[in-house]
Design an enzyme around this catalytic site. Sequence first.
Site, PDB file in Angstrom:
ATOM      1  N   LYS A 112      -5.439  -1.389   9.630  1.00  0.00           N
ATOM      2  CA  LYS A 112      -5.553  -1.547   8.187  1.00  0.00           C
ATOM      3  C   LYS A 112      -5.805  -2.989   7.763  1.00  0.00           C
ATOM      4  O   LYS A 112      -6.333  -3.229   6.683  1.00  0.00           O
ATOM      5  CB  LYS A 112      -4.227  -1.120   7.523  1.00  0.00           C
ATOM      6  CG  LYS A 112      -3.840   0.307   7.750  1.00  0.00           C
ATOM      7  CD  LYS A 112      -4.675   1.186   6.854  1.00  0.00           C
ATOM      8  CE  LYS A 112      -4.089   2.582   6.801  1.00  0.00           C
ATOM      9  NZ  LYS A 112      -4.714   3.342   5.720  1.00  0.00           N
ATOM     10  N   THR A 145      -9.321  -5.355   2.978  1.00  0.00           N
ATOM     11  CA  THR A 145      -9.076  -4.461   1.847  1.00  0.00           C
ATOM     12  C   THR A 145      -9.927  -4.984   0.696  1.00  0.00           C
ATOM     13  O   THR A 145      -9.798  -6.156   0.321  1.00  0.00           O
ATOM     14  CB  THR A 145      -7.585  -4.487   1.439  1.00  0.00           C
ATOM     15  OG1 THR A 145      -6.784  -4.142   2.569  1.00  0.00           O
ATOM     16  CG2 THR A 145      -7.309  -3.520   0.301  1.00  0.00           C
ATOM     17  N   TYR A 150       1.430   5.642  -0.740  1.00  0.00           N
ATOM     18  CA  TYR A 150       0.957   6.888  -0.121  1.00  0.00           C
ATOM     19  C   TYR A 150       1.346   7.987  -1.098  1.00  0.00           C
ATOM     20  O   TYR A 150       2.048   8.913  -0.760  1.00  0.00           O
ATOM     21  CB  TYR A 150       1.708   7.001   1.216  1.00  0.00           C
ATOM     22  CG  TYR A 150       1.252   8.028   2.217  1.00  0.00           C
ATOM     23  CD1 TYR A 150      -0.052   8.059   2.688  1.00  0.00           C
ATOM     24  CD2 TYR A 150       2.165   8.935   2.744  1.00  0.00           C
ATOM     25  CE1 TYR A 150      -0.432   8.975   3.641  1.00  0.00           C
ATOM     26  CE2 TYR A 150       1.797   9.855   3.708  1.00  0.00           C
ATOM     27  CZ  TYR A 150       0.492   9.875   4.156  1.00  0.00           C
ATOM     28  OH  TYR A 150       0.114  10.778   5.126  1.00  0.00           O
ATOM     29  N   GLU A 182     -10.491   4.293   2.106  1.00  0.00           N
ATOM     30  CA  GLU A 182      -9.455   4.933   1.308  1.00  0.00           C
ATOM     31  C   GLU A 182      -9.708   4.537  -0.137  1.00  0.00           C
ATOM     32  O   GLU A 182      -9.661   3.351  -0.482  1.00  0.00           O
ATOM     33  CB  GLU A 182      -8.055   4.512   1.776  1.00  0.00           C
ATOM     34  CG  GLU A 182      -7.759   5.034   3.176  1.00  0.00           C
ATOM     35  CD  GLU A 182      -6.299   4.933   3.594  1.00  0.00           C
ATOM     36  OE1 GLU A 182      -5.588   4.041   3.083  1.00  0.00           O
ATOM     37  OE2 GLU A 182      -5.883   5.755   4.436  1.00  0.00           O
ATOM     38  N   ARG A 206      -9.239   4.637  11.942  1.00  0.00           N
ATOM     39  CA  ARG A 206      -8.327   5.748  12.271  1.00  0.00           C
ATOM     40  C   ARG A 206      -7.951   5.795  13.746  1.00  0.00           C
ATOM     41  O   ARG A 206      -6.836   6.217  14.085  1.00  0.00           O
ATOM     42  CB  ARG A 206      -8.970   7.080  11.874  1.00  0.00           C
ATOM     43  CG  ARG A 206      -9.307   7.205  10.413  1.00  0.00           C
ATOM     44  CD  ARG A 206      -8.090   7.064   9.522  1.00  0.00           C
ATOM     45  NE  ARG A 206      -8.453   7.193   8.114  1.00  0.00           N
ATOM     46  CZ  ARG A 206      -7.645   6.876   7.114  1.00  0.00           C
ATOM     47  NH1 ARG A 206      -6.424   6.405   7.364  1.00  0.00           N
ATOM     48  NH2 ARG A 206      -8.039   7.017   5.882  1.00  0.00           N
ATOM     49  N   HIS A 224      -3.278  14.054  -0.569  1.00  0.00           N
ATOM     50  CA  HIS A 224      -3.638  13.211   0.577  1.00  0.00           C
ATOM     51  C   HIS A 224      -2.566  13.276   1.662  1.00  0.00           C
ATOM     52  O   HIS A 224      -2.879  13.441   2.851  1.00  0.00           O
ATOM     53  CB  HIS A 224      -3.835  11.767   0.121  1.00  0.00           C
ATOM     54  CG  HIS A 224      -4.053  10.796   1.249  1.00  0.00           C
ATOM     55  ND1 HIS A 224      -5.214  10.786   1.997  1.00  0.00           N
ATOM     56  CD2 HIS A 224      -3.259   9.815   1.759  1.00  0.00           C
ATOM     57  CE1 HIS A 224      -5.116   9.831   2.921  1.00  0.00           C
ATOM     58  NE2 HIS A 224      -3.944   9.235   2.806  1.00  0.00           N
ATOM     59  N   GLU A 246     -10.363  13.041   5.726  1.00  0.00           N
ATOM     60  CA  GLU A 246     -10.091  14.293   5.021  1.00  0.00           C
ATOM     61  C   GLU A 246     -11.386  15.046   4.715  1.00  0.00           C
ATOM     62  O   GLU A 246     -11.471  16.258   4.900  1.00  0.00           O
ATOM     63  CB  GLU A 246      -9.365  14.019   3.701  1.00  0.00           C
ATOM     64  CG  GLU A 246      -7.950  13.506   3.841  1.00  0.00           C
ATOM     65  CD  GLU A 246      -7.448  12.988   2.505  1.00  0.00           C
ATOM     66  OE1 GLU A 246      -6.880  13.777   1.745  1.00  0.00           O
ATOM     67  OE2 GLU A 246      -7.650  11.788   2.222  1.00  0.00           O
ATOM     68  N   ASP A 292       0.859  -1.178   0.000  1.00  0.00           N
ATOM     69  CA  ASP A 292       0.000   0.000   0.000  1.00  0.00           C
ATOM     70  C   ASP A 292       0.898   1.232   0.000  1.00  0.00           C
ATOM     71  O   ASP A 292       1.700   1.411   0.919  1.00  0.00           O
ATOM     72  CB  ASP A 292      -0.872  -0.045   1.269  1.00  0.00           C
ATOM     73  CG  ASP A 292      -1.907   1.059   1.311  1.00  0.00           C
ATOM     74  OD1 ASP A 292      -2.235   1.634   0.257  1.00  0.00           O
ATOM     75  OD2 ASP A 292      -2.389   1.332   2.425  1.00  0.00           O
ATOM     76  N   ARG A 323      -0.259  15.830  12.372  1.00  0.00           N
ATOM     77  CA  ARG A 323       0.874  16.557  12.950  1.00  0.00           C
ATOM     78  C   ARG A 323       0.683  18.058  12.693  1.00  0.00           C
ATOM     79  O   ARG A 323       1.425  18.676  11.921  1.00  0.00           O
ATOM     80  CB  ARG A 323       2.197  16.084  12.301  1.00  0.00           C
ATOM     81  CG  ARG A 323       2.545  14.624  12.533  1.00  0.00           C
ATOM     82  CD  ARG A 323       3.864  14.238  11.856  1.00  0.00           C
ATOM     83  NE  ARG A 323       3.836  14.511  10.428  1.00  0.00           N
ATOM     84  CZ  ARG A 323       3.315  13.678   9.512  1.00  0.00           C
ATOM     85  NH1 ARG A 323       2.847  12.508   9.876  1.00  0.00           N
ATOM     86  NH2 ARG A 323       3.307  14.012   8.236  1.00  0.00           N
ATOM     87  N   TYR A 379       0.446   3.297  15.305  1.00  0.00           N
ATOM     88  CA  TYR A 379       1.273   3.355  14.097  1.00  0.00           C
ATOM     89  C   TYR A 379       2.715   3.779  14.307  1.00  0.00           C
ATOM     90  O   TYR A 379       3.555   3.546  13.451  1.00  0.00           O
ATOM     91  CB  TYR A 379       0.597   4.208  13.025  1.00  0.00           C
ATOM     92  CG  TYR A 379       0.885   5.694  13.078  1.00  0.00           C
ATOM     93  CD1 TYR A 379       1.736   6.292  12.141  1.00  0.00           C
ATOM     94  CD2 TYR A 379       0.290   6.510  14.032  1.00  0.00           C
ATOM     95  CE1 TYR A 379       1.982   7.649  12.161  1.00  0.00           C
ATOM     96  CE2 TYR A 379       0.533   7.853  14.064  1.00  0.00           C
ATOM     97  CZ  TYR A 379       1.377   8.424  13.123  1.00  0.00           C
ATOM     98  OH  TYR A 379       1.613   9.767  13.155  1.00  0.00           O
ATOM     99  N   ASP A 405      -9.349   0.606   0.693  1.00  0.00           N
ATOM    100  CA  ASP A 405      -8.473   0.168   1.781  1.00  0.00           C
ATOM    101  C   ASP A 405      -9.058   0.667   3.100  1.00  0.00           C
ATOM    102  O   ASP A 405      -8.653   1.703   3.624  1.00  0.00           O
ATOM    103  CB  ASP A 405      -7.068   0.729   1.531  1.00  0.00           C
ATOM    104  CG  ASP A 405      -6.061   0.210   2.541  1.00  0.00           C
ATOM    105  OD1 ASP A 405      -6.253  -0.899   3.044  1.00  0.00           O
ATOM    106  OD2 ASP A 405      -5.083   0.941   2.807  1.00  0.00           O
ATOM    107  N   GLU A 434      -8.633   4.024  -3.674  1.00  0.00           N
ATOM    108  CA  GLU A 434      -7.312   3.817  -4.264  1.00  0.00           C
ATOM    109  C   GLU A 434      -7.427   3.091  -5.595  1.00  0.00           C
ATOM    110  O   GLU A 434      -8.455   2.483  -5.906  1.00  0.00           O
ATOM    111  CB  GLU A 434      -6.432   2.971  -3.325  1.00  0.00           C
ATOM    112  CG  GLU A 434      -6.376   3.510  -1.903  1.00  0.00           C
ATOM    113  CD  GLU A 434      -5.241   2.895  -1.072  1.00  0.00           C
ATOM    114  OE1 GLU A 434      -4.327   2.285  -1.665  1.00  0.00           O
ATOM    115  OE2 GLU A 434      -5.295   3.039   0.152  1.00  0.00           O
ATOM    116  N   GLN A 462      -5.438   3.036  14.271  1.00  0.00           N
ATOM    117  CA  GLN A 462      -4.230   3.437  13.546  1.00  0.00           C
ATOM    118  C   GLN A 462      -3.446   4.514  14.303  1.00  0.00           C
ATOM    119  O   GLN A 462      -2.224   4.424  14.442  1.00  0.00           O
ATOM    120  CB  GLN A 462      -4.640   3.973  12.161  1.00  0.00           C
ATOM    121  CG  GLN A 462      -3.477   4.438  11.279  1.00  0.00           C
ATOM    122  CD  GLN A 462      -3.973   5.069   9.959  1.00  0.00           C
ATOM    123  OE1 GLN A 462      -5.172   5.170   9.715  1.00  0.00           O
ATOM    124  NE2 GLN A 462      -3.037   5.461   9.126  1.00  0.00           N
TER     125      GLN A 462
END
Length: 393
Positions: free
Chosen positions: A232, A236, A108, A178, A216, A113, A337, A106, A122, A223, A212, A180, A219
Amino acid sequence: MTRIEVAPESLFGPENLPYGVFAPPGRPFRVGVRLGDCVIDLAVALDDSTFAATSLNPFLAQGSARWHEVRDRLLALAAADLPAAAVHSLAEVELKLPIEVGDYVDFYASLDHATNLGRLFRPDSEPLLPNWRHLPVGYHGRAGTVVVSGTDIVRPRGQRRTDSGTPDFGPSRRLDIEAELGFVVGAGSTLGQPIDIEDFGAHVFGVALVNDWSARDIQAWEYQPLGPFLGKSFATSLAAWITPLAALAAARIPLPAQTPEPLPYLRAEAPWGLDIDLTVHWDGTPVSYPPFARMYWSPAQMLTHLTANGAATRTGDLYASGTISGPEPDQRGSFIELSWGGTEPIRVNGQKRTFLEDGDEIVLTASAPGPGTRRIGLGEVRGRIWAARERDD
Ligand code: CA
């Protein structure tokens, strides 16, 4: 003999021909291609036992010259009369996972995103970490829990951080999607031999939509420092139809500019991306339109990077692009998002929503330019959320 009639506006016309694995009522699974609202049984139509297999893997392993030869024959067949025994109505067949998934990676690879998630996770630092523009960031996922479109998704349970800073255990409260694009490796590569960026077409057979699913809250707690894990790996979803790259010739577009220029092994003569438009449907309501055309890293760069250390690839390996998001609010490919971390609810059928509730159904669809003014569709990926299973915490 019979002729398949396809409506002129169909996204699954004779220039598309995605591959899947289907079972007519009471009969074994076998390989077929979709044409309009029908499935052509290739073992019958081509009189070739490769396609009597219960996955695409034996065909994929035969390599790119064979993929092109078969596609040329299918393009001719799609315009011809077919034996009635080779034609089935899509509505009457059962579909299964089209490939035996080898390894699953997977990525990124969307700048929008990665920037959005950096701001959400962050908020006090630069959204992009220093490595992001130098390599396609990725991790190895769980191949054994890749499931076919239509499979129900049981809400995962796991450790969630509480306000006290210590965790409790229970059903995820921030279950997300997600959107994808997945790439299917047809012909693998040897241990110790990286795949050259110009050899992409000899290895990758086709593409399919991927959802996917991501928890959250699980995660966010688990993570660091090693990356995604149980948030995750519970499921999927992969579309039932693999669109061969050959069907996407008209969708190839130049890659957006990359600054700084990547290291030499990631530079192609003519880097290309794919102009594929996705739509995310939440309980039947379109809520987002992620544009794959905006992807920062190319499909070839992802494959080359994942073998740059000499890691081998195998027939049936799957790698996904990572969440596809664009710069506009209605182009974000995940709900974290779209709802900006749960602070800006989305309207779905008159209700304010942030993350997934039990009973919700998500469908991803996509289309791309085809020959002339026509468009071709990718197979949808669909999944409904079921309540977490009872257990003692
Ligand atoms: Ca992902």
